[in-house]
Design an enzyme around this catalytic site. Sequence first.
Site, PDB file in Angstrom:
ATOM      1  N   LYS A  16       0.823  -1.208   0.000  1.00 47.98           N
ATOM      2  CA  LYS A  16       0.000   0.000   0.000  1.00 47.98           C
ATOM      3  C   LYS A  16       0.856   1.257   0.000  1.00 47.98           C
ATOM      4  O   LYS A  16       0.362   2.349  -0.318  1.00 47.98           O
ATOM      5  CB  LYS A  16      -0.918   0.010   1.224  1.00 47.98           C
ATOM      6  N   ASP A  54      -8.685  -0.627   6.447  1.00 45.24           N
ATOM      7  CA  ASP A  54      -8.535  -1.784   7.320  1.00 45.24           C
ATOM      8  C   ASP A  54      -7.186  -1.723   8.025  1.00 45.24           C
ATOM      9  O   ASP A  54      -6.916  -2.534   8.907  1.00 45.24           O
ATOM     10  CB  ASP A  54      -8.608  -3.086   6.513  1.00 45.24           C
TER      11      ASP A  54
END
Length: 395
Positions: A76, A119
């Site tokens: 990410k 998340d």
Amino acid sequence: MLFKNQKATYMAYPSELASTLNQDAAQKSKQWLSKWPLLSPNATPLWSMKGTAHALGIKSLWIKDESKRSQLGSFKALGAPNALIKLILKHFPAFEADKILLGAYREQLANFAVVSATDGNHGRALAAASQSSGCPCTIVIHAQVSKEREDAIAAYDATMVRIAGNYDESVEEADRIAKENGWTVVSDTSYEGYTEIPRDVMQGYGVMAAEIVEQLEDNQKKPTHIILQGGVGGLAAGVFSYFWEHYGVERPIFVIVEPSQADCLYQSAIQGKPASATGSVDSIMAGLACGETSQIAWRFLQPSVDYFALIEDQDAIDSMLQLAQGYHEDTPIVGGESGVAGLALLRKLVEQDQLDVLELNANSEVLIINTEGATAPELFKELTGLTAEEVIAKQ
């Protein structure tokens, strides 16, 4: 469970898709992000897992190790920062892209606020990129996000908002906060009327594919299969699109794997359109615990992914232990709960004597990506009996 996608095609990469995600843009993202001090200046390792390949009954297994990308611990670190750069350039076109994450425009960006749901890993990457550039950042987390992951995000000066619901409800809350305050949502999932920023997040993931192609072709290698994690679909779209464009009609077989209780892409394949998960969506594979398919990602996945597969949480835990311990005399790897999904599927197929259902055999050369390291260190130690530092020391 496996689903063979009858709509998967083997053709040249379509021009209508190339106008959204393409190799040239991935290379540009690679150039921009290479200047960010939080990222390694070198490509992450592509481990050749010879012992594991032999045990699985295939010719080769390569693992791209994103635990080595940065202190952020996951792939990410490529998506959110790339999208933030593109967003800032849209509003401040005179800025130089490779100076944004160096803090060169901190004063001008002091009121340029962004918000996102997460998340864990996406929010952490956005918070870090925002801190580097000088943008205020708010991150919305849901009930299942651990305190450990919350603290890791907050460490980058993000304002934290926790809700009682699930991931998809946190996405709705982030959108509400943005509209109420005039801020911008920087999300890795797309929905009606919101596709541009998720596209830029996915484009950042193409950096991994660019590195892999170079690493494999330096050794005159090409994968027959690529197995990637599901989630909302952005990772798979960003990576598969690069390989599809690169290899054209001779592209590898593409496979997506998800937790059985977070099967939104599996259900999308069955229904032939973006769909929702049928399970609880609560998985130990936190980064894959997503209930709604990204609409823009599905444009790339429906015509390219050959198989969709489901695994259980225990499959992931067993694979984390295998990588950490270095089974079959392979290099030990710090594989997080979501990072090991590809290996978990391969192990499950071997246990069930079903390798052939993915067209896998003794001549197959398989690529998987360890998308995260020990992004929740306490959980990693609980599940593997080792700390990340102990695993790295054995490398």
